[in-house]
Design an enzyme around this catalytic site. Sequence first.
Site, mmCIF file in Angstrom:
data_model
loop_
_atom_site.group_PDB
_atom_site.id
_atom_site.type_symbol
_atom_site.label_atom_id
_atom_site.label_comp_id
_atom_site.label_asym_id
_atom_site.label_seq_id
_atom_site.Cartn_x
_atom_site.Cartn_y
_atom_site.Cartn_z
ATOM 1 N N HIS B 37 0.834 -1.212 0.000
ATOM 2 C CA HIS B 37 0.000 0.000 0.000
ATOM 3 C C HIS B 37 0.867 1.260 0.000
ATOM 4 O O HIS B 37 0.585 2.218 -0.706
ATOM 5 C CB HIS B 37 -0.939 0.002 1.209
ATOM 6 N N LYS B 99 -9.404 -7.331 9.282
ATOM 7 C CA LYS B 99 -10.063 -7.449 10.590
ATOM 8 C C LYS B 99 -10.181 -6.093 11.262
ATOM 9 O O LYS B 99 -9.333 -5.224 11.097
ATOM 10 C CB LYS B 99 -9.319 -8.439 11.487
#
Lengths: 260, 175
Positions: B37, B99
């Site tokens: 990222h 999560k």
Amino acid sequence: MLTEDSLRRKVAAEAVKAVSLLPPPLEKKISQARENSEGLERKVLGRILENIEAAESSGVPLCQDTGVFEVWLRLGKNTASEGRRITEAILRGVRDVHESGPLRSSMSDIKPVIHTEISGADETGVIMTPRGFGSENYTFLHMLPPGVEEDEIIERVYGDLRRAAGRPCPPYVLGLGIGGTASKAVELSALALAECDFEHSPFEERVLRKANTLGTGAGGVGGAHTVLGVKLLEFPRHIAGVPLAVHIGCWCNRVVRFFL
Amino acid sequence: MRRLVFPLSETEDLSSLEAGQEILVEGVIYTARDSVHQLTSRGEGEWPFELKGNAIYYCGPTPALPGFPLGSCGPTTSARMDPYTPELYAGGLAATIGKGPRSRSVVDALREFGGVYLAAYGGCGALYASCVREAEVVAYRHLGPQAIFRVRVESFPVLVGVDSEGRSIFKGEFK
């Protein structure tokens, strides 16, 4: 006395065990929490139990974050003069399972954090905890004034849990370190995660009750099971200040202990 | 149980998914976490797959044991990827899987671009390993566990964490 080679193999085998088997008292707590929960939280706890079973039967690590190994080495009378050799064997054993075993290399260079003490015991004890960073990232230190009340300490812990919300994989085990210096309190709070036996003192019970009013719940989806266990370890306090350290352990609070 | 196959077909309607629903992910998903990222957002790397219709799984697996295509492969904390995520949904990404809660800007992006956030069960790496049929590194091999793995999964259980209307299952987010 173990040879360095056999010690290294022992450490490697214990490291693999640490990442694939959960301590039975914790598994029991998770199982009880599932029975007492409902809705989404119950679903999350059910999946966690399936995962514990899958790891046990396949040998695949419970969690992919096999962590930074934090180790407490307590040199007994049998090995007090051999600390250096033992430390080296622990380093090599932990490296071995990252190079050729099922553990993820999560660090720039694999190196366990080792706290060494000379104990008066006959045997040499080792506690090994793989510290995953989903939870390690939510570690807090508060420098509180002398004479700080229990209520204030509990409020601080509650505030930390609110900041963590559901990020570090609840239901949690909480490790608290109080007293000493800042660094000692943080070390104690990490050790408290390994020492949590779910037998709570009145203070730990108060922390637990307050924490579970938060409603974060297993997986962060809401529910009554945000924290399963609390352990406090203390060190004498300086007259001018009280360090409070809070370690949040994910449900996968892994620990092995063995003797040399 | 509802099954969602990636990459999405033209007829798939994500707006019918509701936060809190358990679904099974099928097909091909791509792992990516912090380093990828950072690199792609700085223009120092590219995504080796078309964003449109695909799903990114925030995961850095352990090495595979003999007889398994992939090792322990549960989700990592999604919050760390929040700053990079809205522009990926803007680019057509259908879903992210991770999560824990997301930031307000990610939730806004889901509403605006019609994507979803799927919440995998945290810490359940062994369970997810049993859902993997094939896995191969397709980019950034030098990043080790942070490489992009193309993973074919079967009956991979997740909750709809935030749906395309911005409804969320998480308590205490945005604090």
